[in-house]
Motif scaffolding. Structure first.
Motif, PDB file in Angstrom:
ATOM      1  N   UNK A   1       0.846  -1.166   0.000  1.00 15.46           N
ATOM      2  CA  UNK A   1       0.000   0.000   0.000  1.00 15.46           C
ATOM      3  C   UNK A   1       0.898   1.238   0.000  1.00 15.46           C
ATOM      4  N   UNK A   2       0.662   2.213  -0.908  1.00  9.85           N
ATOM      5  CA  UNK A   2       1.503   3.409  -0.944  1.00  9.85           C
ATOM      6  C   UNK A   2       1.243   4.285   0.275  1.00  9.85           C
ATOM      7  N   UNK A   3       2.269   5.003   0.718  1.00  3.36           N
ATOM      8  CA  UNK A   3       2.073   5.878   1.885  1.00  3.36           C
ATOM      9  C   UNK A   3       1.099   6.999   1.548  1.00  3.36           C
ATOM     10  N   UNK A   4       0.318   7.368   2.542  1.00  2.00           N
ATOM     11  CA  UNK A   4      -0.661   8.445   2.354  1.00  2.00           C
ATOM     12  C   UNK A   4      -0.011   9.807   2.522  1.00  2.00           C
ATOM     13  N   UNK A   5      -0.792  10.847   2.410  1.00  2.00           N
ATOM     14  CA  UNK A   5      -0.245  12.199   2.577  1.00  2.00           C
ATOM     15  C   UNK A   5       0.194  12.410   4.020  1.00  2.00           C
ATOM     16  N   UNK A   6       1.090  13.357   4.243  1.00  2.84           N
ATOM     17  CA  UNK A   6       1.527  13.620   5.620  1.00  2.84           C
ATOM     18  C   UNK A   6       0.346  14.046   6.481  1.00  2.84           C
ATOM     19  N   UNK A   7       0.373  13.636   7.727  1.00  2.00           N
ATOM     20  CA  UNK A   7      -0.724  13.958   8.636  1.00  2.00           C
ATOM     21  C   UNK A   7      -0.705  15.412   9.081  1.00  2.00           C
ATOM     22  N   UNK A   8       0.468  15.985   9.222  1.00  2.00           N
ATOM     23  CA  UNK A   8       0.578  17.379   9.675  1.00  2.00           C
ATOM     24  C   UNK A   8       0.853  18.267   8.469  1.00  2.00           C
ATOM     25  N   UNK A   9       0.260  19.470   8.432  1.00  2.00           N
ATOM     26  CA  UNK A   9       0.542  20.372   7.317  1.00  2.00           C
ATOM     27  C   UNK A   9       1.991  20.833   7.355  1.00  2.00           C
ATOM     28  N   UNK A  10       2.524  21.084   6.196  1.00  2.00           N
ATOM     29  CA  UNK A  10       3.888  21.596   6.104  1.00  2.00           C
ATOM     30  C   UNK A  10       3.878  23.036   6.586  1.00  2.00           C
ATOM     31  N   UNK A  11       4.729  23.353   7.531  1.00  4.25           N
ATOM     32  CA  UNK A  11       4.790  24.704   8.081  1.00  4.25           C
ATOM     33  C   UNK A  11       5.823  25.503   7.299  1.00  4.25           C
ATOM     34  N   UNK A  12       5.365  26.607   6.715  1.00  4.80           N
ATOM     35  CA  UNK A  12       6.276  27.477   5.995  1.00  4.80           C
ATOM     36  C   UNK A  12       6.985  28.358   7.005  1.00  4.80           C
ATOM     37  N   UNK A  13       8.266  28.594   6.801  1.00  3.86           N
ATOM     38  CA  UNK A  13       9.039  29.371   7.757  1.00  3.86           C
ATOM     39  C   UNK A  13       9.453  30.694   7.142  1.00  3.86           C
ATOM     40  N   UNK A  14       9.693  31.667   8.010  1.00  2.00           N
ATOM     41  CA  UNK A  14      10.279  32.920   7.575  1.00  2.00           C
ATOM     42  C   UNK A  14       9.296  34.026   7.282  1.00  2.00           C
ATOM     43  N   UNK A  15       9.883  35.163   6.944  1.00  6.53           N
ATOM     44  CA  UNK A  15       9.107  36.375   6.697  1.00  6.53           C
ATOM     45  C   UNK A  15       8.212  36.235   5.477  1.00  6.53           C
ATOM     46  N   UNK A  16       8.664  35.505   4.462  1.00  4.10           N
ATOM     47  CA  UNK A  16       7.848  35.335   3.260  1.00  4.10           C
ATOM     48  C   UNK A  16       6.560  34.581   3.577  1.00  4.10           C
ATOM     49  N   UNK A  17       6.661  33.561   4.432  1.00  2.00           N
ATOM     50  CA  UNK A  17       5.470  32.811   4.826  1.00  2.00           C
ATOM     51  C   UNK A  17       4.539  33.677   5.654  1.00  2.00           C
ATOM     52  N   UNK A  18       5.099  34.484   6.564  1.00  2.00           N
ATOM     53  CA  UNK A  18       4.267  35.390   7.360  1.00  2.00           C
ATOM     54  C   UNK A  18       3.542  36.375   6.473  1.00  2.00           C
ATOM     55  N   UNK A  19       4.254  36.920   5.518  1.00  4.95           N
ATOM     56  CA  UNK A  19       3.643  37.895   4.597  1.00  4.95           C
ATOM     57  C   UNK A  19       2.530  37.239   3.792  1.00  4.95           C
ATOM     58  N   UNK A  20       2.779  36.015   3.337  1.00  3.28           N
ATOM     59  CA  UNK A  20       1.809  35.306   2.514  1.00  3.28           C
ATOM     60  C   UNK A  20       0.578  34.903   3.328  1.00  3.28           C
ATOM     61  N   UNK A  21       0.769  34.375   4.539  1.00  2.00           N
ATOM     62  CA  UNK A  21      -0.350  33.840   5.323  1.00  2.00           C
ATOM     63  C   UNK A  21      -1.021  34.879   6.211  1.00  2.00           C
ATOM     64  N   UNK A  22      -0.255  35.843   6.737  1.00  2.00           N
ATOM     65  CA  UNK A  22      -0.835  36.844   7.630  1.00  2.00           C
ATOM     66  C   UNK A  22      -1.099  38.165   6.916  1.00  2.00           C
ATOM     67  N   UNK A  23      -0.653  38.266   5.694  1.00  2.00           N
ATOM     68  CA  UNK A  23      -0.998  39.400   4.859  1.00  2.00           C
ATOM     69  C   UNK A  23      -0.060  40.581   4.964  1.00  2.00           C
ATOM     70  N   UNK A  24      -0.358  41.552   4.129  1.00  2.00           N
ATOM     71  CA  UNK A  24       0.373  42.816   4.114  1.00  2.00           C
ATOM     72  C   UNK A  24      -0.597  43.894   3.655  1.00  2.00           C
ATOM     73  N   UNK A  25      -0.309  45.119   4.041  1.00  2.00           N
ATOM     74  CA  UNK A  25      -1.186  46.215   3.657  1.00  2.00           C
ATOM     75  C   UNK A  25      -0.574  47.552   4.016  1.00  2.00           C
ATOM     76  N   UNK A  26      -1.342  48.592   3.787  1.00  2.00           N
ATOM     77  CA  UNK A  26      -0.883  49.933   4.103  1.00  2.00           C
ATOM     78  C   UNK A  26      -0.903  50.148   5.609  1.00  2.00           C
ATOM     79  N   UNK A  27       0.123  50.810   6.123  1.00  2.00           N
ATOM     80  CA  UNK A  27       0.222  51.088   7.556  1.00  2.00           C
ATOM     81  C   UNK A  27      -0.757  52.210   7.922  1.00  2.00           C
TER      82      UNK A  27
END
Length: 156
Positions: A1-27
């Motif tokens: 039987x082939x292995x299934x998908x990982x059980x835990x989501x892949x956590x993106x690290x760094x400022x680029x991931x924060x910008x992508x997931x938590x957003x950016x906008x005008x101050x």
């Protein structure tokens, strides 16, 4: 039987991931001492300031507390319904708890907030019926953000 998908989501690290997931906008910055409105921030007097990541999330939560629900035609569930709570004629302790629950609902409605870890309302002055909102949230990235997101008032 082939292995299934990982059980835990892949956590993106760094400022680029924060910008992508938590957003950016005008101050934004408070327009006056009451903090009831916001102005755009200019950097060096000619360039618009930008916020991203956790700072953008904190700013978004503060704006949500200043926005009445239904006033954004593109997101009618966005906003803070504290005024309705304050006009129900409840006893002061019950009104304060209902106000806290309304703030909790507003904060937890943001899709970037995975969990609200702590939320407190601190009275800003004796008898003023104004409270500073302090919140600690776990973001969708798993990071913990602790911030003062604004002030709510029950002034007549």
């Amino acid at each position: 039987m082939p292995p299934g998908p990982p059980l835990a989501p892949v956590v993106q690290a760094g400022a680029a991931a924060e910008r992508r997931r938590l957003g950016h906008g005008l101050a934004l910055r408070p327009a006056d001492a009451d903090g009831l409105g916001h102005d755009l921030v200019l950097v060096d007097g000619r360039q618009l300031g930008v916020v991203e990541g956790g700072e953008n999330l904190a700013q978004g939560l503060a704006v949500a507390l200043l926005t009445a629900p239904g006033t954004d035609p593109f997101h009618v569930r966005f906003g803070f319904d504290g005024l309705r709570v304050l006009t129900q004629g409840l006893t002061p302790p019950l009104a304060l708890e209902m106000l806290r629950l309304s703030v909790l609902r507003t904060v937890s409605a943001d899709s970037r907030v995975a969990e609200v870890l702590d939320l407190t309302l601190e009275e800003t002055g004796h008898g003023t019926r104004r409270w500073q909102v302090n919140v600690v949230v776990r973001t969708v990235l798993g990071s913990v953000l602790e911030t003062v997101i604004g002030e709510v008032t029950a002034d007549d």
